[in-house]
Scaffold this motif. Structure first.
Motif, PDB file in Angstrom:
ATOM      1  N   ILE A  54       0.839  -1.195   0.000  1.00  0.00           N
ATOM      2  CA  ILE A  54       0.000   0.000   0.000  1.00  0.00           C
ATOM      3  C   ILE A  54       0.880   1.253   0.000  1.00  0.00           C
ATOM      4  O   ILE A  54       1.842   1.338   0.753  1.00  0.00           O
ATOM      5  CB  ILE A  54      -0.928   0.003   1.237  1.00  0.00           C
ATOM      6  CG1 ILE A  54      -1.777  -1.273   1.287  1.00  0.00           C
ATOM      7  CG2 ILE A  54      -1.792   1.256   1.291  1.00  0.00           C
ATOM      8  CD1 ILE A  54      -2.680  -1.481   0.105  1.00  0.00           C
ATOM      9  N   SER A  55       0.514   2.233  -0.839  1.00  0.00           N
ATOM     10  CA  SER A  55       1.284   3.481  -0.911  1.00  0.00           C
ATOM     11  C   SER A  55       0.519   4.672  -0.358  1.00  0.00           C
ATOM     12  O   SER A  55       1.113   5.717  -0.114  1.00  0.00           O
ATOM     13  CB  SER A  55       1.679   3.772  -2.352  1.00  0.00           C
ATOM     14  OG  SER A  55       0.528   3.930  -3.156  1.00  0.00           O
ATOM     15  N   ALA A  56      -0.784   4.521  -0.167  1.00  0.00           N
ATOM     16  CA  ALA A  56      -1.586   5.640   0.328  1.00  0.00           C
ATOM     17  C   ALA A  56      -2.880   5.131   0.941  1.00  0.00           C
ATOM     18  O   ALA A  56      -3.369   4.056   0.596  1.00  0.00           O
ATOM     19  CB  ALA A  56      -1.908   6.609  -0.808  1.00  0.00           C
ATOM     20  N   VAL A  57      -3.426   5.938   1.846  1.00  0.00           N
ATOM     21  CA  VAL A  57      -4.741   5.689   2.436  1.00  0.00           C
ATOM     22  C   VAL A  57      -5.501   7.010   2.392  1.00  0.00           C
ATOM     23  O   VAL A  57      -4.951   8.057   2.733  1.00  0.00           O
ATOM     24  CB  VAL A  57      -4.636   5.200   3.899  1.00  0.00           C
ATOM     25  CG1 VAL A  57      -6.012   5.114   4.547  1.00  0.00           C
ATOM     26  CG2 VAL A  57      -3.926   3.860   3.974  1.00  0.00           C
ATOM     27  N   VAL A  58      -6.755   6.948   1.953  1.00  0.00           N
ATOM     28  CA  VAL A  58      -7.605   8.134   1.905  1.00  0.00           C
ATOM     29  C   VAL A  58      -8.927   7.800   2.595  1.00  0.00           C
ATOM     30  O   VAL A  58      -9.574   6.809   2.256  1.00  0.00           O
ATOM     31  CB  VAL A  58      -7.889   8.584   0.452  1.00  0.00           C
ATOM     32  CG1 VAL A  58      -8.801   9.794   0.425  1.00  0.00           C
ATOM     33  CG2 VAL A  58      -6.591   8.851  -0.298  1.00  0.00           C
ATOM     34  N   LEU A  59      -9.315   8.623   3.554  1.00  0.00           N
ATOM     35  CA  LEU A  59     -10.592   8.461   4.248  1.00  0.00           C
ATOM     36  C   LEU A  59     -11.477   9.652   3.896  1.00  0.00           C
ATOM     37  O   LEU A  59     -11.051  10.808   4.036  1.00  0.00           O
ATOM     38  CB  LEU A  59     -10.401   8.383   5.762  1.00  0.00           C
ATOM     39  CG  LEU A  59     -11.691   8.052   6.508  1.00  0.00           C
ATOM     40  CD1 LEU A  59     -11.967   6.559   6.424  1.00  0.00           C
ATOM     41  CD2 LEU A  59     -11.618   8.493   7.944  1.00  0.00           C
ATOM     42  N   ARG A 112     -22.173   9.117  10.528  1.00  0.00           N
ATOM     43  CA  ARG A 112     -21.634   9.497   9.215  1.00  0.00           C
ATOM     44  C   ARG A 112     -21.129   8.254   8.513  1.00  0.00           C
ATOM     45  O   ARG A 112     -20.635   7.335   9.163  1.00  0.00           O
ATOM     46  CB  ARG A 112     -20.445  10.461   9.355  1.00  0.00           C
ATOM     47  CG  ARG A 112     -20.734  11.740  10.049  1.00  0.00           C
ATOM     48  CD  ARG A 112     -21.528  12.653   9.124  1.00  0.00           C
ATOM     49  NE  ARG A 112     -21.636  13.966   9.697  1.00  0.00           N
ATOM     50  CZ  ARG A 112     -21.246  15.066   9.092  1.00  0.00           C
ATOM     51  NH1 ARG A 112     -20.750  15.031   7.886  1.00  0.00           N
ATOM     52  NH2 ARG A 112     -21.397  16.225   9.679  1.00  0.00           N
ATOM     53  N   MET A 113     -21.238   8.235   7.182  1.00  0.00           N
ATOM     54  CA  MET A 113     -20.660   7.133   6.431  1.00  0.00           C
ATOM     55  C   MET A 113     -19.306   7.576   5.903  1.00  0.00           C
ATOM     56  O   MET A 113     -19.180   8.634   5.297  1.00  0.00           O
ATOM     57  CB  MET A 113     -21.539   6.671   5.278  1.00  0.00           C
ATOM     58  CG  MET A 113     -20.919   5.451   4.579  1.00  0.00           C
ATOM     59  SD  MET A 113     -21.932   4.710   3.304  1.00  0.00           S
ATOM     60  CE  MET A 113     -23.242   3.997   4.273  1.00  0.00           C
ATOM     61  N   TYR A 114     -18.328   6.728   6.157  1.00  0.00           N
ATOM     62  CA  TYR A 114     -16.969   6.980   5.709  1.00  0.00           C
ATOM     63  C   TYR A 114     -16.571   5.936   4.667  1.00  0.00           C
ATOM     64  O   TYR A 114     -16.968   4.783   4.743  1.00  0.00           O
ATOM     65  CB  TYR A 114     -15.999   6.940   6.889  1.00  0.00           C
ATOM     66  CG  TYR A 114     -16.236   8.051   7.872  1.00  0.00           C
ATOM     67  CD1 TYR A 114     -15.752   9.331   7.633  1.00  0.00           C
ATOM     68  CD2 TYR A 114     -16.967   7.830   9.036  1.00  0.00           C
ATOM     69  CE1 TYR A 114     -15.979  10.362   8.535  1.00  0.00           C
ATOM     70  CE2 TYR A 114     -17.198   8.847   9.944  1.00  0.00           C
ATOM     71  CZ  TYR A 114     -16.703  10.114   9.692  1.00  0.00           C
ATOM     72  OH  TYR A 114     -16.933  11.141  10.584  1.00  0.00           O
ATOM     73  N   ASP A 115     -15.783   6.392   3.709  1.00  0.00           N
ATOM     74  CA  ASP A 115     -15.248   5.548   2.654  1.00  0.00           C
ATOM     75  C   ASP A 115     -13.736   5.538   2.834  1.00  0.00           C
ATOM     76  O   ASP A 115     -13.121   6.592   2.959  1.00  0.00           O
ATOM     77  CB  ASP A 115     -15.627   6.162   1.302  1.00  0.00           C
ATOM     78  CG  ASP A 115     -15.058   5.426   0.115  1.00  0.00           C
ATOM     79  OD1 ASP A 115     -13.815   5.423  -0.048  1.00  0.00           O
ATOM     80  OD2 ASP A 115     -15.832   4.886  -0.678  1.00  0.00           O
ATOM     81  N   VAL A 116     -13.146   4.359   2.873  1.00  0.00           N
ATOM     82  CA  VAL A 116     -11.689   4.258   2.977  1.00  0.00           C
ATOM     83  C   VAL A 116     -11.168   3.608   1.693  1.00  0.00           C
ATOM     84  O   VAL A 116     -11.774   2.673   1.166  1.00  0.00           O
ATOM     85  CB  VAL A 116     -11.232   3.468   4.223  1.00  0.00           C
ATOM     86  CG1 VAL A 116     -11.694   2.031   4.193  1.00  0.00           C
ATOM     87  CG2 VAL A 116      -9.722   3.565   4.387  1.00  0.00           C
ATOM     88  N   PHE A 117     -10.065   4.162   1.195  1.00  0.00           N
ATOM     89  CA  PHE A 117      -9.415   3.633   0.000  1.00  0.00           C
ATOM     90  C   PHE A 117      -7.954   3.375   0.322  1.00  0.00           C
ATOM     91  O   PHE A 117      -7.249   4.285   0.768  1.00  0.00           O
ATOM     92  CB  PHE A 117      -9.535   4.615  -1.169  1.00  0.00           C
ATOM     93  CG  PHE A 117      -8.764   4.180  -2.386  1.00  0.00           C
ATOM     94  CD1 PHE A 117      -9.115   3.043  -3.082  1.00  0.00           C
ATOM     95  CD2 PHE A 117      -7.670   4.915  -2.821  1.00  0.00           C
ATOM     96  CE1 PHE A 117      -8.394   2.635  -4.202  1.00  0.00           C
ATOM     97  CE2 PHE A 117      -6.950   4.522  -3.937  1.00  0.00           C
ATOM     98  CZ  PHE A 117      -7.313   3.387  -4.634  1.00  0.00           C
ATOM     99  N   LEU A 118      -7.525   2.134   0.139  1.00  0.00           N
ATOM    100  CA  LEU A 118      -6.130   1.756   0.294  1.00  0.00           C
ATOM    101  C   LEU A 118      -5.556   1.628  -1.115  1.00  0.00           C
ATOM    102  O   LEU A 118      -5.986   0.753  -1.877  1.00  0.00           O
ATOM    103  CB  LEU A 118      -5.988   0.426   1.041  1.00  0.00           C
ATOM    104  CG  LEU A 118      -6.743   0.270   2.352  1.00  0.00           C
ATOM    105  CD1 LEU A 118      -6.549  -1.127   2.922  1.00  0.00           C
ATOM    106  CD2 LEU A 118      -6.338   1.316   3.348  1.00  0.00           C
ATOM    107  N   ASN A 119      -4.632   2.500  -1.463  1.00  0.00           N
ATOM    108  CA  ASN A 119      -4.068   2.500  -2.806  1.00  0.00           C
ATOM    109  C   ASN A 119      -2.904   1.517  -2.878  1.00  0.00           C
ATOM    110  O   ASN A 119      -1.941   1.644  -2.132  1.00  0.00           O
ATOM    111  CB  ASN A 119      -3.587   3.901  -3.178  1.00  0.00           C
ATOM    112  CG  ASN A 119      -3.138   3.983  -4.613  1.00  0.00           C
ATOM    113  OD1 ASN A 119      -3.793   3.451  -5.499  1.00  0.00           O
ATOM    114  ND2 ASN A 119      -2.008   4.626  -4.849  1.00  0.00           N
TER     115      ASN A 119
END
Length: 170
Positions: A54-59, A112-119
């Protein structure tokens, strides 16, 4: 020139274009660790494709429109970190070399709904996995304890990006 000789190059080109355009998003696991969301992959995903890098995480808070990025980190250059199914990346914690925005992660809110993306993806370049995504809501149970509700990708809540009523999840 026969029809075969005319169509074979075209079919070859279309097949190559289709194969190169194929990518896959896998499901990210979300759990609470000492009251803080923590992100990983499933054991099934690890068994299927091995250890991802993984190179990035975005919440992102997807409860509001337009969605608002809450917190992220990006590792420099080609740096990556391995993520095992039994380990996880803790919200608000990043490598000292990572670019973190904002530097101090804000508290997450219930309802709240959160979306997490592991790049990232597996080391095998032939694997089409290009990232891991998950959605979740935070809520407080009847005893006041903070809980997490993972949202299934085949649910209406995933599509609507609205947390289910707390009365439905107790």
């Amino acid at each position: 020139m026969s029809i075969y000789n005319k169509t074979l190059p075209l079919l070859t080109l279309l097949t190559c274009m289709s194969a190169s355009a194929t990518s896959r998003m896998a499901y990210a696991e979300v759990q609470l660790k000492n009251g803080t969301p923590c992100f990983s992959i499933s054991e099934k995903e690890e068994a299927r494709n091995g250890l991802p890098r993984i190179s990035a995480v975005v919440l992102t808070d997807v409860s509001v429109k337009p969605a608002v990025k809450v917190w992220s980190f990006l590792l420099p250059g080609a740096a990556t970190i391995p993520v095992h199914a039994k380990s996880c990346l803790l919200y608000g914690v990043a490598s000292a070399t990572a670019e973190v925005k904002p530097p101090k992660a804000p508290p997450l809110k219930t309802g709240r709904m959160y979306d997490v993306f592991l790049n990232g993806g597996p080391a095998d370049p032939s694997d089409p996995t290009r990232g891991y995504v998950g959605k979740f809501c935070l809520f407080t149970d009847i005893s006041g304890e903070r809980k997490i509700l993972r949202i299934d990708s085949d649910s209406q809540a995933w599509i609507d990006e609205i947390c289910p009523e707390q009365s439905l999840i107790r």
